[in-house]
Design an enzyme around this catalytic site. Structure first.
Site, mmCIF file in Angstrom:
data_model
loop_
_atom_site.group_PDB
_atom_site.id
_atom_site.type_symbol
_atom_site.label_atom_id
_atom_site.label_comp_id
_atom_site.label_asym_id
_atom_site.label_seq_id
_atom_site.Cartn_x
_atom_site.Cartn_y
_atom_site.Cartn_z
ATOM 1 N N CYS A 31 0.844 -1.187 0.000
ATOM 2 C CA CYS A 31 0.000 0.000 0.000
ATOM 3 C C CYS A 31 0.880 1.237 0.000
ATOM 4 O O CYS A 31 1.885 1.288 0.719
ATOM 5 C CB CYS A 31 -0.890 -0.019 1.246
ATOM 6 S SG CYS A 31 -2.007 1.378 1.378
ATOM 7 N N HIS A 38 -9.309 -3.752 -2.281
ATOM 8 C CA HIS A 38 -8.304 -3.029 -1.485
ATOM 9 C C HIS A 38 -8.655 -1.538 -1.430
ATOM 10 O O HIS A 38 -8.616 -0.919 -0.361
ATOM 11 C CB HIS A 38 -6.924 -3.251 -2.110
ATOM 12 C CG HIS A 38 -5.800 -2.529 -1.445
ATOM 13 N ND1 HIS A 38 -4.766 -3.197 -0.826
ATOM 14 C CD2 HIS A 38 -5.516 -1.204 -1.313
ATOM 15 C CE1 HIS A 38 -3.904 -2.306 -0.338
ATOM 16 N NE2 HIS A 38 -4.340 -1.089 -0.629
ATOM 17 N N GLU A 39 -9.023 -0.978 -2.589
ATOM 18 C CA GLU A 39 -9.337 0.455 -2.644
ATOM 19 C C GLU A 39 -10.633 0.781 -1.908
ATOM 20 O O GLU A 39 -10.717 1.792 -1.201
ATOM 21 C CB GLU A 39 -9.395 0.939 -4.092
ATOM 22 C CG GLU A 39 -8.070 0.836 -4.832
ATOM 23 C CD GLU A 39 -6.904 1.444 -4.075
ATOM 24 O OE1 GLU A 39 -7.052 2.562 -3.532
ATOM 25 O OE2 GLU A 39 -5.836 0.808 -4.008
ATOM 26 N N HIS A 62 -10.132 1.161 1.690
ATOM 27 C CA HIS A 62 -9.662 2.495 2.095
ATOM 28 C C HIS A 62 -10.830 3.440 2.359
ATOM 29 O O HIS A 62 -10.756 4.290 3.250
ATOM 30 C CB HIS A 62 -8.769 3.115 1.015
ATOM 31 C CG HIS A 62 -7.353 2.674 1.074
ATOM 32 N ND1 HIS A 62 -6.551 2.853 2.175
ATOM 33 C CD2 HIS A 62 -6.578 2.056 0.150
ATOM 34 C CE1 HIS A 62 -5.343 2.367 1.932
ATOM 35 N NE2 HIS A 62 -5.334 1.874 0.712
#
EC number: 3.5.1.88
Length: 186
Positions: free
Chosen positions: A113, A156-157, A160
């Site tokens: 990341c 993954h995004e 966030h």
């Protein structure tokens, strides 16, 4: 132009907050942010530009990573060969996973990341296939099915946007043991 200096690091509270939905029509500020985030990914994947500006290569960048708590992320999964068109290249506004496979997958080399400067070994189990809904910069709705690496990048995004970092998914007691039923993508 976004550089590594603009990317906040693990420990900043913005990375652990749930980002706010974006309203349409987009403000000029949001349009510029979308452009700048995608430009960062393009630059980070260009070896000459990345070297010149000391950029770490990335395939995704979420607004919270540049200290903007909004539900926006840029994703740029390059093609297999240098000359290939990108596999997935979009700025996702208010993305939502509508459905996901039971089958889990993890990257063999683990995940990294831009907001985490240290190497954290371990498998990050994610859904191998997802059905994704998002809006583009003009407010048009898109629904698309993703699998394998692009699906992992998007999850993954989206994490966030929900205040979750990749290492939250790693088994703390046995980080290098493949979770049962998980396929490993090389």
């Amino acid at each position: 132009m976004i550089t590594m200096d603009n990317i906040i690091r693990d420990g900043n509270p913005t990375l652990r907050a749930r980002a706010k939905a974006i309203e349409f029509p987009l403000s000029e500020e949001d349009k510029k942010l979308a452009h700048d985030m995608m430009e960062f990914l393009e630059n980070s994947q260009n070896p000459e530009i990345a070297k010149k500006y000391h950029l770490r290569a990335g395939v995704g960048l979420a607004a919270p990573q540049v200290d903007v708590s909004k539900r926006m992320t840029a994703v740029l999964v390059p093609g297999i060969e240098d000359d290939d068109e990108p596999i997935f290249k979009h700025v996702l506004i208010n993305p939502t996973i509508l459905s996901e496979s039971v089958q889990l997958a993890a990257l063999g080399e683990g995940e990294g990341c831009l907001s985490v400067d240290r190497d954290i070994p371990g498998y990050v189990p994610r859904h191998d296939r997802i059905k994704l809904r998002w809006y583009d910069l003009d407010g048009n709705k898109h629904v698309e099915r993703l699998r394998d690496y692009p699906a992992i990048v998007v999850q993954h995004e989206i994490d966030h946007l929900n205040g979750i970092l990749f290492y939250d998914h790693i088994n703390k007691e046995q980080p290098l043991t493949v979770p049962e039923g998980t396929i490993i993508l090389e």
